[in-house]
Design a protein around this motif. Structure first.
Motif, PDB file in Angstrom:
ATOM      1  N   LEU A  98      53.714  74.200  48.378  1.00  0.00           N
ATOM      2  CA  LEU A  98      54.188  72.823  48.243  1.00  0.00           C
ATOM      3  C   LEU A  98      53.106  71.820  48.626  1.00  0.00           C
ATOM      4  N   ARG A  99      52.276  72.166  49.590  1.00  0.00           N
ATOM      5  CA  ARG A  99      51.184  71.269  49.963  1.00  0.00           C
ATOM      6  C   ARG A  99      50.105  71.219  48.872  1.00  0.00           C
ATOM      7  N   ARG A 100      49.829  72.387  48.283  1.00  0.00           N
ATOM      8  CA  ARG A 100      48.755  72.460  47.282  1.00  0.00           C
ATOM      9  C   ARG A 100      49.149  71.801  45.956  1.00  0.00           C
ATOM     10  N   SER A 101      50.353  72.083  45.497  1.00  0.00           N
ATOM     11  CA  SER A 101      50.743  71.603  44.161  1.00  0.00           C
ATOM     12  C   SER A 101      52.206  71.170  44.158  1.00  0.00           C
ATOM     13  N   PRO A 102      52.500  70.024  44.762  1.00  0.00           N
ATOM     14  CA  PRO A 102      53.895  69.585  44.854  1.00  0.00           C
ATOM     15  C   PRO A 102      54.550  69.342  43.499  1.00  0.00           C
ATOM     16  N   ARG A 103      53.784  68.759  42.553  1.00  0.00           N
ATOM     17  CA  ARG A 103      54.381  68.446  41.262  1.00  0.00           C
ATOM     18  C   ARG A 103      54.754  69.710  40.486  1.00  0.00           C
ATOM     19  N   GLU A 104      53.852  70.694  40.490  1.00  0.00           N
ATOM     20  CA  GLU A 104      54.134  71.943  39.786  1.00  0.00           C
ATOM     21  C   GLU A 104      55.329  72.659  40.399  1.00  0.00           C
ATOM     22  N   ASN A 105      55.434  72.582  41.716  1.00  0.00           N
ATOM     23  CA  ASN A 105      56.560  73.236  42.376  1.00  0.00           C
ATOM     24  C   ASN A 105      57.874  72.519  42.095  1.00  0.00           C
ATOM     25  N   GLN A 106      57.822  71.196  41.955  1.00  0.00           N
ATOM     26  CA  GLN A 106      59.038  70.471  41.609  1.00  0.00           C
ATOM     27  C   GLN A 106      59.497  70.853  40.207  1.00  0.00           C
ATOM     28  N   GLU A 107      58.551  71.006  39.285  1.00  0.00           N
ATOM     29  CA  GLU A 107      58.910  71.454  37.937  1.00  0.00           C
ATOM     30  C   GLU A 107      59.469  72.874  37.963  1.00  0.00           C
ATOM     31  N   SER A 108      58.896  73.705  38.821  1.00  0.00           N
ATOM     32  CA  SER A 108      59.414  75.065  38.966  1.00  0.00           C
ATOM     33  C   SER A 108      60.834  75.054  39.512  1.00  0.00           C
ATOM     34  N   LEU A 109      61.114  74.150  40.435  1.00  0.00           N
ATOM     35  CA  LEU A 109      62.461  74.024  40.978  1.00  0.00           C
ATOM     36  C   LEU A 109      63.436  73.583  39.890  1.00  0.00           C
ATOM     37  N   ALA A 110      63.013  72.648  39.059  1.00  0.00           N
ATOM     38  CA  ALA A 110      63.872  72.210  37.958  1.00  0.00           C
ATOM     39  C   ALA A 110      64.173  73.369  37.009  1.00  0.00           C
ATOM     40  N   ARG A 111      63.168  74.188  36.721  1.00  0.00           N
ATOM     41  CA  ARG A 111      63.396  75.336  35.842  1.00  0.00           C
ATOM     42  C   ARG A 111      64.353  76.346  36.475  1.00  0.00           C
ATOM     43  N   ALA A 112      64.275  76.467  37.798  1.00  0.00           N
ATOM     44  CA  ALA A 112      65.192  77.380  38.484  1.00  0.00           C
ATOM     45  C   ALA A 112      66.637  76.922  38.300  1.00  0.00           C
ATOM     46  N   TYR A 113      66.862  75.609  38.360  1.00  0.00           N
ATOM     47  CA  TYR A 113      68.219  75.106  38.161  1.00  0.00           C
ATOM     48  C   TYR A 113      68.634  75.160  36.697  1.00  0.00           C
ATOM     49  N   GLU A 114      67.669  75.083  35.793  1.00  0.00           N
ATOM     50  CA  GLU A 114      67.995  75.296  34.389  1.00  0.00           C
ATOM     51  C   GLU A 114      68.500  76.714  34.163  1.00  0.00           C
ATOM     52  N   ALA A 121      67.707  67.727  31.767  1.00  0.00           N
ATOM     53  CA  ALA A 121      67.726  66.410  32.401  1.00  0.00           C
ATOM     54  C   ALA A 121      68.396  66.468  33.773  1.00  0.00           C
ATOM     55  N   THR A 122      69.532  67.157  33.839  1.00  0.00           N
ATOM     56  CA  THR A 122      70.240  67.270  35.115  1.00  0.00           C
ATOM     57  C   THR A 122      69.439  68.084  36.118  1.00  0.00           C
ATOM     58  N   ALA A 123      68.825  69.161  35.636  1.00  0.00           N
ATOM     59  CA  ALA A 123      68.014  70.002  36.522  1.00  0.00           C
ATOM     60  C   ALA A 123      66.845  69.210  37.097  1.00  0.00           C
ATOM     61  N   ALA A 124      66.216  68.384  36.281  1.00  0.00           N
ATOM     62  CA  ALA A 124      65.100  67.570  36.758  1.00  0.00           C
ATOM     63  C   ALA A 124      65.575  66.559  37.802  1.00  0.00           C
ATOM     64  N   LEU A 125      66.755  65.951  37.552  1.00  0.00           N
ATOM     65  CA  LEU A 125      67.300  64.988  38.512  1.00  0.00           C
ATOM     66  C   LEU A 125      67.628  65.662  39.843  1.00  0.00           C
ATOM     67  N   VAL A 126      68.253  66.835  39.765  1.00  0.00           N
ATOM     68  CA  VAL A 126      68.587  67.577  40.988  1.00  0.00           C
ATOM     69  C   VAL A 126      67.318  67.951  41.748  1.00  0.00           C
TER      70      VAL A 126
END
Length: 243
Positions: A98-114, A121-126
């Motif tokens: 998370l320290r190294r690549s916060p943006r990539e990890n946020q996208e990974s989190l969105a994909r996990a919720y997908e 859209a909802t996954a990205a918002l969550v």
């Protein structure tokens, strides 16, 4: 229509983890008590098959109780320590990511919720909102099914296992020593098999399995252990090898 899994708020996630952890401790306690009952009863009955004197029975039973409790505690400590080290390693690795690549990890989190069934859209918002609230906790929950506050304690596990074993071992020790000589073995058999049936039933209730089958398995195994050790003790006593 796609099934959507309900998202659990962080506090509810923590409570769910606490409940699961308590159930695991309870299950481990039942298993520890079961081990204490069977192992100490088998030793005591085996010695009782060879001699009617109380001294050797007490000595063997206490040795089995102390040794078994220490063995249970040590085994649980080693096992849970490995689990704790693995959990801590995963948490540290995710924190570094998370320290190294916060943006990539946020996208990974969105994909996990997908993958859980949310729309992109909802996954990205969550993912956005959970990242603002607790990025590490969100990733651990969604990707690793882990809560940072639920890291297990090997000392607690070791202590609980030892206590459970000792509590289970008290029953066969009392059953073998309190009755008259002629009734020691029958009383111990009855008391131990009843106790094993209860622990098997409780374990099935906790685990959600068949109560009757679980109790029958434990009782059958305990009966075989007691019969085998009594037969060996009786054979050794009759042979004169112990005199």
């Amino acid at each position: 229509m796609k099934r959507v899994e309900q998202l659990t708020p962080p506090r509810e996630l923590s409570v769910t983890g606490e409940i699961a952890q308590r159930l695991n401790w309870l299950r481990a306690g039942v298993l520890g008590a079961n081990d204490g009952i069977v192992s100490v009863a088998a030793v005591a009955v085996g010695v009782a098959g060879a001699t009617t004197e109380a001294g050797p029975i007490i000595t063997a039973g206490m040795a089995a109780l102390v040794g078994g409790a220490i063995s249970m505690a040590l085994g649980e400590y080693v096992s849970v320590s490995s689990q704790r080290d693995s959990q801590r390693s995963m948490i540290a690795a995710k924190r570094a990511e998370l320290r190294r690549s916060p943006r990539e990890n946020q996208e990974s989190l969105a994909r996990a919720y997908e993958r859980k069934g949310l729309s992109p859209a909802t996954a990205a918002l969550v993912a956005d909102e959970l990242t603002e609230f607790d990025a590490l906790g969100a990733h651990l929950s969604a990707e690793l099914n882990l809560d940072v506050d639920d890291v297990v304690s090997p000392w607690h596990a070791a202590f609980a296992s030892a206590i459970a074993f000792i509590l289970g071992a008290i029953l066969p020790m009392a059953a073998i020593l309190l009755p008259p000589d002629a009734l020691r073995v029958p009383v111990t058999f009855i008391a131990v098999l009843l106790a094993l049936g209860i622990t098997g039933w409780i374990g099935a209730v906790i685990g959600g399995g068949s109560r009757f089958r679980a109790a029958a398995r434990v009782v059958l195994g305990g009966a075989l252990a007691l019969a085998a050790t009594f037969a060996i003790g009786n054979l050794l006593g009759a042979s004169g090898l112990l005199s």
